[in-house]
Design a protein around this motif. Structure first.
Motif, PDB file in Angstrom:
ATOM      1  N   UNK A  30      -6.777   4.779   7.069  1.00 39.21           N
ATOM      2  CA  UNK A  30      -6.989   3.491   6.435  1.00 39.21           C
ATOM      3  C   UNK A  30      -6.265   3.110   5.033  1.00 39.21           C
ATOM      4  N   UNK A  31      -5.839   4.309   4.344  1.00 41.60           N
ATOM      5  CA  UNK A  31      -5.236   4.207   3.146  1.00 41.60           C
ATOM      6  C   UNK A  31      -3.813   4.064   3.236  1.00 41.60           C
ATOM      7  N   UNK A  32      -2.981   4.385   4.425  1.00 40.44           N
ATOM      8  CA  UNK A  32      -1.744   4.274   4.550  1.00 40.44           C
ATOM      9  C   UNK A  32      -1.349   3.005   5.634  1.00 40.44           C
ATOM     10  N   UNK A  33      -0.661   2.287   4.987  1.00 42.73           N
ATOM     11  CA  UNK A  33      -0.344   1.265   5.862  1.00 42.73           C
ATOM     12  C   UNK A  33       1.269   0.834   6.077  1.00 42.73           C
ATOM     13  N   UNK A  34       1.806   0.651   7.032  1.00 46.29           N
ATOM     14  CA  UNK A  34       3.189   0.506   7.512  1.00 46.29           C
ATOM     15  C   UNK A  34       3.571  -1.090   7.348  1.00 46.29           C
ATOM     16  N   UNK A  35       4.691  -1.320   6.974  1.00 49.80           N
ATOM     17  CA  UNK A  35       4.774  -2.797   7.081  1.00 49.80           C
ATOM     18  C   UNK A  35       5.115  -3.109   8.440  1.00 49.80           C
ATOM     19  N   UNK A  36       4.917  -4.440   8.784  1.00 54.83           N
ATOM     20  CA  UNK A  36       5.054  -4.909  10.161  1.00 54.83           C
ATOM     21  C   UNK A  36       6.478  -4.727  10.829  1.00 54.83           C
ATOM     22  N   UNK A  37       7.185  -5.221   9.922  1.00 51.93           N
ATOM     23  CA  UNK A  37       8.753  -5.016  10.330  1.00 51.93           C
ATOM     24  C   UNK A  37       9.543  -4.305   9.300  1.00 51.93           C
TER      25      UNK A  37
END
Length: 69
Positions: A30-37
């Motif tokens: 939950x602490x690491x998010x990746x950009x959608x594209x």
């Protein structure tokens, strides 16, 4: 140096098994998010200037048979 600070009530298990590691990863997800594209733009060849290798690294690679021979 390893930072052993723990945030939360999870026990610190340095000798954990795979299940423990998977649980740690699930809590951290939950602490690491990746950009959608991810959009990569082309780079002009005039901006590419080659690779600079420090002399100590060059000697190390030269001594390795996969690279230097």
């Amino acid at each position: 140096m390893t930072n052993l600070k723990v945030h939360g009530s999870a026990p610190l298990d340095l000798e954990g098994d795979l299940a423990s590691l998977r649980g740690d990863c699930a809590r951290m997800a939950a602490h690491w998010s990746a950009p959608a594209t991810v959009t990569s733009l082309p780079v002009s060849p005039s901006r590419i200037h080659g690779v600079t290798v420090p002399p100590t690294s060059a000697r190390l690679l030269d001594a390795m048979s996969d690279y230097g021979d």
